[in-house]
Structure formats: structure tokens, C-alpha cells
Design a protein around this motif. Structure first.
Motif, PDB file in Angstrom:
ATOM      1  N   TRP A  88      -6.420  -0.099   0.275  1.00 45.16           N
ATOM      2  CA  TRP A  88      -6.630  -1.106   0.166  1.00 45.16           C
ATOM      3  C   TRP A  88      -7.608  -1.671   1.257  1.00 45.16           C
ATOM      4  O   TRP A  88      -7.925  -1.241   2.060  1.00 45.16           O
ATOM      5  CB  TRP A  88      -5.793  -1.924   0.589  1.00 45.16           C
ATOM      6  CG  TRP A  88      -5.186  -3.264   0.030  1.00 45.16           C
ATOM      7  CD1 TRP A  88      -6.274  -4.031  -0.808  1.00 45.16           C
ATOM      8  CD2 TRP A  88      -4.831  -4.491   0.256  1.00 45.16           C
ATOM      9  NE1 TRP A  88      -5.655  -5.501  -0.869  1.00 45.16           N
ATOM     10  CE2 TRP A  88      -5.183  -5.825  -0.275  1.00 45.16           C
ATOM     11  CE3 TRP A  88      -3.694  -4.153   1.349  1.00 45.16           C
ATOM     12  CZ2 TRP A  88      -4.122  -6.315   0.357  1.00 45.16           C
ATOM     13  CZ3 TRP A  88      -3.100  -5.403   1.809  1.00 45.16           C
ATOM     14  CH2 TRP A  88      -3.553  -6.615   1.308  1.00 45.16           C
ATOM     15  N   VAL A  90     -10.372  -4.592   2.038  1.00 48.03           N
ATOM     16  CA  VAL A  90     -10.062  -6.718   2.416  1.00 48.03           C
ATOM     17  C   VAL A  90     -10.831  -7.019   3.459  1.00 48.03           C
ATOM     18  O   VAL A  90     -10.915  -6.534   4.174  1.00 48.03           O
ATOM     19  CB  VAL A  90      -8.831  -7.663   2.197  1.00 48.03           C
ATOM     20  CG1 VAL A  90      -9.025  -9.125   2.116  1.00 48.03           C
ATOM     21  CG2 VAL A  90      -7.900  -7.132   0.741  1.00 48.03           C
ATOM     22  N   GLU A 104     -11.254  -9.056  -1.418  1.00 46.91           N
ATOM     23  CA  GLU A 104     -10.854  -7.841  -2.224  1.00 46.91           C
ATOM     24  C   GLU A 104     -11.504  -6.837  -2.767  1.00 46.91           C
ATOM     25  O   GLU A 104     -12.682  -6.945  -3.136  1.00 46.91           O
ATOM     26  CB  GLU A 104      -9.033  -7.754  -2.733  1.00 46.91           C
ATOM     27  CG  GLU A 104      -9.340  -6.511  -2.707  1.00 46.91           C
ATOM     28  CD  GLU A 104      -8.167  -6.637  -4.060  1.00 46.91           C
ATOM     29  OE1 GLU A 104      -6.525  -7.087  -3.277  1.00 46.91           O
ATOM     30  OE2 GLU A 104      -7.806  -6.871  -5.167  1.00 46.91           O
TER      31      GLU A 104
END
Length: 175
Positions: A88, A90, A104
Motif C-alpha cells: 500500500w 498513500v 492512494e
């Protein structure tokens, strides 16, 4: 340096393998449902299937943060030749808010370790300013230190990690 080895990020080899030594300087909380992530806690893949809730502290909405989630043990702790695997990314998270208010860059991919116990590491950086961050071409062999250097992020301001391994048992029918 008495007590230095008591830092869970040092004991868990997050400091050293993923990031350089740093001092946490901002409140940072990650939770999956009602389960808060604490350094070294154990979470099963079924518990981390959905994107977590991330809260970033601070007191000035003009400060922005970048969040990285990596697995330094991919594909296995004994042979981490995909280290680090990016789960991930962000950016532009305003202080006092959470990841859902950021940009994101790489979507959340739930951890599904096939073998061994994997560390999943959330690292938070304070941005000097808002900037365009480009998604890497692939998730494997991401390097948190090089990413921070490329985008002038400096040392982390917070980090937390959990351990994850495949679900036990086959769950099949018994006749």
C-alpha cells in the motif's frame, strides 16, 4: 545504549532491515476493524483482508504525510528475494486525519503469506510539501529507504508492524 534493544522496531528488525533508526514524533494508529495494530502482534490473513483504518496525529492540517506498507519477508522469511513487497502507498495525508483523506498511489493489497511468519510494516513519513508521487512499476523489490530518498522524505516519523502467517488448518469437510 541501555534499553536500545527494547525498542520493538529494533527487536523485530524493522529498524535495520526496512528503515534507519528514528524517533517517533507523531501519534499514529492502525486498526483492522476493532483490532489495533501493536508492534509484533499476530494477525491472520482473514483479519487483514480489508484495508485498515489509519489515523495520523498532529495539529496542523497544512502538514502532509506519506504512508507505506511493506512486507520485508516476501516470499518467505528464509528467502526474502522479493524484499520489500509493497502492499500500500498513500501520499498527501493531512495531519489530524487518516489514509482515507490522502492520495492512494498504490491500492491496498491484503497480505497472504504462503510460508513462514511475515512482518508487515507501516511506515509514516512527513512530507516537506505536496508533490506528485509515481507508482512503482511493480510491487516486489520496493525499497522504503530509496523511496524516501527519491521523494526527499527524510527519516520516518512513526512506524508499527504486525506478524502474519497463513491460516492454520485446511478447513475442509470431515467424513
Amino acid at each position: 545504549m541501555p534499553g536500545g534493544s527494547r525498542n520493538p522496531l529494533v527487536v523485530g528488525r524493522v529498524i535495520g532491515e526496512v528503515v534507519d533508526p528514528f524517533e517517533s514524533s507523531i501519534p499514529f494508529m492502525v486498526s483492522y476493524g476493532t483490532r489495533e495494530v501493536n508492534n509484533g502482534c499476530e494477525l491472520k490473513p482473514s483479519q487483514v483482508a480489508n484495508q485498515p483504518i489509519v489515523s495520523v496525529g498532529g495539529d496542523d492540517l497544512r502538514n502532509f504525510y506519506t504512508l507505506v506498507l511493506v512486507d520485508p519477508d516476501a516470499p518467505s522469511p528464509s528467502n526474502p528475494n522479493c524484499r520489500e513487497y509493497l502492499h500500500w502507498l498513500v501520499t498527501d495525508i493531512p495531519a489530524t486525519t487518516g489514509a482515507s483523506f490522502g492520495n492512494e498511489v498504490v491500492s491496498y493489497e491484503s497480505p497472504r503469506p504462503a510460508m513462514g511468519i511475515h512482518r508487515l510494516v507501516f511506515v509514516l513519513f512527513r512530507q516537506q510539501y505536496r508533490q506528485r508521487v509515481y507508482a512503482p512499476g511493480w510491487r516486489q523489490n520496493f525499497n522504503t529507504r530509496e523511496f524516501a530518498e527519491l521523494y526527499n522524505l527524510g527519516l520516518p516519523v512513526a512506524a508499527v508492524f504486525f506478524n502474519c502467517q497463513r491460516e492454520t488448518g485446511s478447513g475442509g469437510r470431515k467424513f
